[in-house]
Enzyme design. Structure first.
Site, PDB file in Angstrom:
ATOM      1  N   SER A 152      58.006  20.109  54.702  1.00 53.26           N
ATOM      2  CA  SER A 152      58.827  19.025  54.101  1.00 53.26           C
ATOM      3  C   SER A 152      58.722  17.683  55.071  1.00 53.26           C
ATOM      4  O   SER A 152      57.803  17.037  55.304  1.00 53.26           O
ATOM      5  CB  SER A 152      60.263  19.591  54.118  1.00 53.26           C
ATOM      6  N   ASP A 228      60.688  24.225  43.567  1.00 53.68           N
ATOM      7  CA  ASP A 228      61.062  23.209  44.515  1.00 53.68           C
ATOM      8  C   ASP A 228      62.087  22.438  44.134  1.00 53.68           C
ATOM      9  O   ASP A 228      61.401  21.526  43.362  1.00 53.68           O
ATOM     10  CB  ASP A 228      59.903  23.039  45.483  1.00 53.68           C
ATOM     11  N   HIS A 260      61.882  25.534  47.874  1.00 56.76           N
ATOM     12  CA  HIS A 260      61.711  24.711  49.306  1.00 56.76           C
ATOM     13  C   HIS A 260      62.113  25.629  50.649  1.00 56.76           C
ATOM     14  O   HIS A 260      61.912  25.081  51.708  1.00 56.76           O
ATOM     15  CB  HIS A 260      62.387  23.640  49.088  1.00 56.76           C
TER      16      HIS A 260
END
Lengths: 282, 282
Positions: A152, A228, A260
């Site tokens: 991320s 996600d 995620h």
């Protein structure tokens, strides 16, 4: 503080290697920092390569260590793993109430704007200070063999740092990275805050913009879950794919149903370590 | 509440299986409870066996799920894994300030003493209520093939529950279990509190005492780190070994350098799953 010393605060046996945690004063970040380091069992006999993990928003150096299950494979392959924190911390370090700004959200940049510019230099901390410190203090590491990965915000960090330092890293991988921070809400907020409103100053921290003008190639693997929640609004892997020069060694794997979380990371961390192992002369 | 229903509060893809979390009202514990369930990918096509994990002091149903890295192997072998919480919780449930009493420290007993006796019936919850609930509501499970394992207080729970229910479980394993709770501070405190001062009432919850008089055998594997801070004061594996009848199928593995943490569990969880797989007809 030329000769900063490391204080070992944890050292636990894990898959016959050592999962360690250190505290040190960072002269780049001007505060006390923690980082985690896994040394595989092979490090007892010989120098081992280093894989750097950069975590996402709200994480510390400990999330990856406790949740990803990566030591299993790192111990088999003989790879050390470094997990830095995600921002400066502690008294006197400016913060913001939002989870996506300030502490836990350093975005791996060198901030130029007040009040952030005094402490928020995570780019230099990861690229310069930590490798220099480890090179001096951890003799088991062969830092001429390093690769970088992240998740991320940390996937953004790994892409940006790897693309800008192809002499220092042999390969890059990322789970659900923020691929185009100049164009998504997380990135626009953070880059404006840390670097100012002039978007020309953002270019060095946008993986898609960097990849579009990349010189020497560096192998890149990206994995993205298609369930996600942040995929379309924040992550934009299609922008990275579109930016890549023809025949660039970029592999993007899309996984239906994965989200995620660290459950996604755990599911594919073995593939990432084996990807990097190809380039670390193992 | 004969037909209690399950509310699914999380359902995430993990190693191609599903890591799920459920909420339900427990009529045994008289409070709302959470538990975690991993369904391996094989559960889509056929019924899969169930391995129950019992956690240690201060844990919830989530520690094992996020830290042990067990889904990796469970997905390969086709084993479902259930992780219950470690005590009743919530408003009206008696608690104690100490970490080793009350909430997070149910010790897998049926309490007989006030104020604990109204809610603290973790033994019946694990042995009776949860299997009945799963049998009704999760059709992918073949509960005729179940085994049980745990860590520390949960290792004690697994040993006690398995030894007392050899018809329900095919094998037992434990990481750093409390082997003789009648003789260690954690156990003496908890058993006196939940069961009263009369030590004859403790016998059914002491794995070493149960093993000494065991009838039908059940295969047991125990792993113990030799750098575990609680080894001599609280865990006492030597008492379990000494109690085992001759030729009892008890294997105890001692590991120099390993401590009491999830880093130890992660290092050997694969061996535990493969141990149980032998008995679950996989």
């Amino acid at each position: 503080m030329a000769n900063v010393s490391l204080e070992k605060v944890a050292d636990v046996l894990c898959f016959a290697g050592r999962q360690q945690r250190f505290k040190h004063y960072s002269s780049v970040l001007k505060c006390e920092m923690h980082f985690s380091l896994f040394l595989p069992p092979q490090a007892v006999d010989k120098k081992v390569p280093l894989l750097v993990w950069l975590s996402g928003l709200t994480c510390t150096d400990e999330n990856f260590v406790t949740k990803a299950g990566a030591q299993h494979v790192a111990a088999e392959l003989g790879i050390a793993m470094l997990a830095p924190d995600t921002s400066p911390r502690g008294e006197g370090v400016p913060d913001d109430d939002a989870y996506d700004a300030g502490v836990g959200a350093g975005f791996y940049v060198n901030a130029t704007q007040a009040p952030w510019s005094r402490h928020y230099h995570m780019y230099d901390y990861v690229v310069q200070e930590l490798p220099a410190l480890l090179g001096r203090e951890v003799t088991a590491l062969d830092l001429t063999r390093s690769s970088i990965m992240g998740h991320s915000m940390g996937g953004h960090g790994a892409l940006v740092i790897g693309l800008r330092n192809v002499d220092r890293y042999r390969s890059i991988s990322a789970f659900a990275p923020i691929c185009a921070p100049s164009q998504c809400p997380w990135g626009e907020k953070a880059l404006a805050m840390y670097l100012g409103e002039d978007k020309t100053q953002w270019r060095d921290y946008d993986a898609s913009l960097l990849l579009a003008v990349a010189g020497p190639t560096i192998p890149i693997r990206v994995d993205q879950g298609l369930a996600d929640n942040f995929l379309t609004s924040q992550l934009m892997p299609e922008t990275l794919i579109a930016a890549a020069p023809e025949k660039y060694p970029l592999q993007v794997f899309q996984h239906p149903g994965y989200d995620h979380s660290y459950f996604f990371i755990a599911s594919f961390i073995e593939a990432h370590l084996r990807f990097h192992a190809q380039f670390l002369n193992l």
